[in-house]
Every structure is written in C-alpha cells, then in structure tokens.
Write a protein that holds these residues in place. Structure first.
Motif, short mmCIF file in Angstrom:
data_model
loop_
_atom_site.label_atom_id
_atom_site.label_comp_id
_atom_site.label_asym_id
_atom_site.label_seq_id
_atom_site.Cartn_x
_atom_site.Cartn_y
_atom_site.Cartn_z
N LYS A 166 10.81 49.49 -71.67
CA LYS A 166 11.21 49.05 -70.34
C LYS A 166 10.11 48.11 -69.84
CE LYS A 166 13.95 53.00 -68.72
NZ LYS A 166 14.06 54.06 -67.69
N LYS A 167 10.50 47.10 -69.12
CA LYS A 167 9.54 46.12 -68.64
C LYS A 167 9.59 46.03 -67.12
CE LYS A 167 10.27 41.69 -69.40
NZ LYS A 167 10.33 40.38 -70.08
N TYR A 168 8.39 45.99 -66.50
CA TYR A 168 8.27 45.83 -65.06
C TYR A 168 7.34 44.64 -64.79
CZ TYR A 168 9.97 50.66 -65.12
OH TYR A 168 10.70 51.81 -65.36
N VAL A 169 7.82 43.71 -63.99
CA VAL A 169 7.01 42.54 -63.66
C VAL A 169 7.00 42.31 -62.15
CG1 VAL A 169 6.67 40.07 -64.01
CG2 VAL A 169 7.57 41.46 -65.87
N LYS A 170 8.15 42.05 -61.58
CA LYS A 170 8.23 41.73 -60.15
C LYS A 170 7.85 42.91 -59.27
CE LYS A 170 11.81 38.22 -60.78
NZ LYS A 170 13.19 37.77 -60.43
N GLU A 171 7.94 44.12 -59.81
CA GLU A 171 7.59 45.30 -59.02
C GLU A 171 6.08 45.41 -58.75
OE1 GLU A 171 11.26 46.21 -61.50
OE2 GLU A 171 9.30 45.24 -61.80
N LEU A 172 5.29 44.78 -59.60
CA LEU A 172 3.84 44.83 -59.50
C LEU A 172 3.32 43.86 -58.44
CD1 LEU A 172 3.28 44.71 -63.33
CD2 LEU A 172 2.43 46.59 -61.91
N ILE A 173 2.15 44.18 -57.89
CA ILE A 173 1.52 43.25 -56.95
C ILE A 173 1.13 41.96 -57.65
CG2 ILE A 173 -0.80 44.20 -57.31
CD1 ILE A 173 0.57 42.96 -53.95
N ASN A 174 0.88 42.06 -58.97
CA ASN A 174 0.53 40.91 -59.78
C ASN A 174 0.83 41.24 -61.23
OD1 ASN A 174 -1.65 39.47 -61.58
ND2 ASN A 174 -1.44 38.21 -59.75
N GLU A 175 1.31 40.28 -61.99
CA GLU A 175 1.76 40.57 -63.36
C GLU A 175 0.65 40.63 -64.39
OE1 GLU A 175 3.22 36.58 -65.46
OE2 GLU A 175 4.21 36.92 -63.53
N TRP A 176 -0.56 40.22 -64.01
CA TRP A 176 -1.68 40.22 -64.96
C TRP A 176 -2.36 41.60 -64.88
CZ3 TRP A 176 -3.04 35.35 -67.33
CH2 TRP A 176 -2.26 34.28 -66.89
N VAL A 177 -2.04 42.49 -65.80
CA VAL A 177 -2.47 43.89 -65.74
C VAL A 177 -3.61 44.14 -66.72
CG1 VAL A 177 -1.74 46.29 -66.01
CG2 VAL A 177 -0.15 44.60 -65.06
N TYR A 178 -4.69 44.73 -66.21
CA TYR A 178 -5.86 45.02 -67.04
C TYR A 178 -6.09 46.52 -67.24
CZ TYR A 178 -6.95 40.10 -66.51
OH TYR A 178 -6.88 38.74 -66.54
N GLY A 179 -6.07 47.30 -66.17
CA GLY A 179 -6.36 48.72 -66.26
C GLY A 179 -5.14 49.58 -66.00
N LEU A 180 -5.11 50.77 -66.64
CA LEU A 180 -3.98 51.69 -66.53
C LEU A 180 -4.48 53.12 -66.52
CD1 LEU A 180 -1.17 50.67 -69.07
CD2 LEU A 180 -0.82 51.27 -66.69
N ASP A 181 -3.84 53.98 -65.72
CA ASP A 181 -4.05 55.42 -65.84
C ASP A 181 -2.86 56.13 -65.21
OD1 ASP A 181 -5.25 57.74 -66.66
OD2 ASP A 181 -7.03 57.55 -65.39
N VAL A 182 -2.69 57.39 -65.56
CA VAL A 182 -1.59 58.20 -65.05
C VAL A 182 -2.17 59.47 -64.45
CG1 VAL A 182 0.55 59.42 -65.63
CG2 VAL A 182 -0.03 57.29 -66.81
N ASP A 183 -1.75 59.83 -63.23
CA ASP A 183 -2.30 61.01 -62.58
C ASP A 183 -1.52 62.27 -62.94
OD1 ASP A 183 -0.03 61.12 -60.91
OD2 ASP A 183 -1.01 60.08 -59.26
N ALA A 184 -1.96 63.42 -62.42
CA ALA A 184 -1.36 64.70 -62.76
C ALA A 184 0.08 64.83 -62.27
CB ALA A 184 -2.20 65.84 -62.18
N LYS A 185 0.45 64.02 -61.29
CA LYS A 185 1.82 64.02 -60.78
C LYS A 185 2.74 63.10 -61.58
CE LYS A 185 0.37 64.99 -56.01
NZ LYS A 185 0.38 64.50 -54.60
N GLY A 186 2.18 62.43 -62.56
CA GLY A 186 2.97 61.52 -63.38
C GLY A 186 3.06 60.12 -62.83
N ARG A 187 2.33 59.84 -61.77
CA ARG A 187 2.35 58.49 -61.19
C ARG A 187 1.46 57.56 -62.02
NH1 ARG A 187 0.70 59.80 -55.07
NH2 ARG A 187 -1.07 60.63 -56.28
N ALA A 188 1.96 56.38 -62.29
CA ALA A 188 1.22 55.39 -63.06
C ALA A 188 0.53 54.41 -62.12
CB ALA A 188 2.16 54.64 -64.00
N TRP A 189 -0.76 54.14 -62.39
CA TRP A 189 -1.58 53.27 -61.57
C TRP A 189 -2.01 52.06 -62.39
CZ3 TRP A 189 -3.08 54.53 -56.44
CH2 TRP A 189 -2.66 55.79 -56.01
#
Length: 359
Positions: A166-189
């Motif tokens: 699945k691809k997400y682009v427009k949903e992001l504040i900016n499409e150039w993504v460098y860092g990623l992590d997922v919290d205990a609630k399953g939310r992706a940052w």
C-alpha cells in the motif's frame, strides 16, 4: 592490533573493515569515565556507514555502507559475509537495513529500490512492483508483523503474508520520508523533510516547526536551500553551505518512540524534539546536546538516549548529558546511525567507519 576482514570483494576489498583496539591513553579527555570509545572499525576514508541494525536471534549486526553490506558476528567482531551488487544487491549504497517478522533482511538502497535477502535467496523490489520509490531510507515493523518502508516518494505498508504494497503520499506532511517508528498502540510515525506525520490506521495528523517541532534558531544560522520540498529533484544530504551549518527545523532525519509512547525526533538545526502527545519540548546545544543537526536516535536497555549528530554522539539519561567526539575516538563527527546492543554496547556509524562506545 588490527584485524582485516578477508571476505570483502570489489569496492569493499579496497577499503576492508578493520577492527582497531584503542588504548586507554587515546581517550584521556573522554567526558565520561564510565563510557569510552572502545573499538573502531575502519571502512575507508570515502565510505559512509548509513545503517546499523542488530538481529538479536543470530547475534548479528548488519552494517550498511555506501559500498555494500557487512554481516558481522557481535561476539567475535568477525565478518560472516559481505554483500555487493555481485551477490544480489540492487545497489551497493545502502541507507537502511530492516528485518521483518519472517526473518527477511531488507536493504534500502540509494536509487536501487529495496533488496530482500534470506537463506541465500534475493528479491529486489522497484516501483513497478508497488514500491513507492527507488530511494529507500527507513523500515519499521508494525504490531501485526507487517513492514513500513520510508522512501523519497511517500511510504509503503508491506503485507508480509500477501506480498501486497500500500502506498501513502498525499496523506503525509511531506513525501520525503527519512525516519520511521511504530508505537505500542500501532500508530506509525514518520520523520519527513517537511515535518512529522502520524497514522493511527484510520486518520492522519501532522506537526511542523510552527507547532513546536525543533528548537528556535538561537545561533541565527542561515536557512538551507538544499531541499526537494515541492519538487521532484534529487538533492544531496549535505547540511552545510559555504562551509557553515544551516537551519531547517521542519526537516526531520530520525524518529524514535520511547516505552512511554513519547515521540523523539532528530531535526536539521533544531536539535532533538520530544512530543508527549500534547506538547513539544526541544533540546539543543544550549541544553547539552553536542550538535543541533540530529541524524539518528537510539535508546539502550536502561532507557538512556543516544543521539547521533553532526558533531558527535550525545548520551542523555533524562537529567545529564555526556558527549563523544573525534577527540574521544570517533572516526568522524557526523554520526548517521546508532544501534544499542543487548550487552550495553553502543554502535555508531559515521563516514569512514564504525565505533563502539561502552564501559
């Protein structure tokens, strides 16, 4: 004593990967008597170490460089294998190493897509297969064992069972993504070039410097013109202009979620930003951080934070700061990646090689 790796080939054979046992006298000026730079691994003066990922089950550290990937035994410090394009990598310049829930190793490359490896078998993914872009910068596993992939053209969510992207682009504040992590609630940052975005599975939220992300420009540094924001041009990752550091606090390199659920973000010139879900708190050189451009973040077993910056590494236990620079034995000031091992060692990736900080 120097131990040269014998299995590196092609470009890696020229630079090797050397383990140097540093003497105590070399670190007489170390700011922390209980921690010091114990070892260094030299990979060559023009080679960058962009990714360090520890695989606990096999006691391995994967070292992603600008000339290939090393698989290193954490106990012996010896190489098990070295991978280049001849072995299956789509591109030797590796920016990210991820390990999914099925044990596949994912190598995110600079313009070569994502190469997946397990048990001697390779598969490379390009946009034609559903990948968002050829430039891959980060990976993170979600609570269901699926994989998030950060690219320069949005993010992918990869289902490890079905192989669907699945691809997400427009949903992001900016499409150039460098860092990623997922919290205990399953939310992706997501740490992006234009701020921070979060996806809870249904809705998206975003934050920028106007919301509190990044410390003020106390040193009055010039704004950086090196950006792809609003364009499709491929820019480099330098943070300097005319030999001087620059300021671009929306530009976020690193993302880490701590056990309490707070988001820690490494920014370009704005130091480290901490978000508790309501308010932002920023830490910069005035607080004790060694450099205000923060490329990487890790947290050890004791909960202590380690920040890789443009001027070295800073250790933060919530109250006090301790920093390590080239004077203490780092091979280079720019620390692009950090990994904390189970035994308490902190692995640091820079240009020219890797250093191990420990007691």
């Amino acid at each position: 004593m120097t131990l040269n790796l014998q299995h590196a080939r092609h470009a890696l054979a020229a630079v090797g990967l050397a383990l140097t046992c540093m003497t105590g006298s070399a670190f007489a000026q170390a700011p922390a008597p209980d921690y010091r730079v114990r070892e260094t691994f030299n990979v060559g003066d023009t080679v960058y170490v962009r990714a360090l990922t520890i695989e606990k089950g096999t006691n391995t550290i994967w070292v992603g460089t600008s000339t290939g990937v090393h698989e290193i035994d954490l106990s012996t410090r010896k190489p098990r294998k070295t991978f280049t394009r001849a072995d299956g990598l789509a591109n030797e310049y590796v920016f990210a190493v991820g390990i999914d829930s099925q044990g596949y190793k994912w190598f995110g490359t600079n313009a070569g897509g994502a190469s997946r490896y397990k048990d001697g078998k390779w598969k490379t993914y390009f946009p034609m297969h559903g990948l968002a872009d050829y430039w891959i910068y980060s990976y993170a596993n979600d609570k269901d064992g699926n994989l998030w992939i950060g690219t320069w053209a949005g993010v992918n969510h990869y289902n490890v069972k079905t192989g669907e992207f699945k691809k997400y682009v427009k949903e992001l504040i900016n499409e150039w993504v460098y860092g990623l992590d997922v919290d205990a609630k399953g939310r992706a940052w997501f740490a992006t070039e234009g701020g921070v975005s979060m996806f809870d599975g249904k809705t998206w939220k975003s934050w920028t410097h106007k919301d509190g992300l990044g410390a003020p420009n106390a040193d009055q540094l010039p704004a950086s013109s090196n950006t792809g924001l609003g364009t499709r041009s491929r820019h480099d990752l330098t943070t300097m202009e005319h030999g001087q550091p620059t300021y671009n606090p929306n530009y976020s390199f690193a993302m880490h979620i701590d056990p309490q659920g707070d988001a820690w973000v490494g920014t370009w010139g704005g130091g480290v930003a901490r978000f508790d879900g309501k308010t932002w708190k920023n830490y910069n050189s005035k607080d004790g951080l060694v450099g205000n451009i923060v490329y990487s973040i890790a947290q050890d077993k004791q909960g202590v934070f380690w920040f890789g910056t443009d001027k070295g590494v800073s250790r933060f236990d919530g109250k006090s700061w301790r920093s390590f620079t080239t004077k203490e034995g780092l091979l280079d000031s720019h620390v692009y990646t950090i990994a904390a091992s189970e035994n308490g060692d902190i692995w640091v990736g820079t240009r020219r090689g890797v250093a191990v900080i420990g007691k």
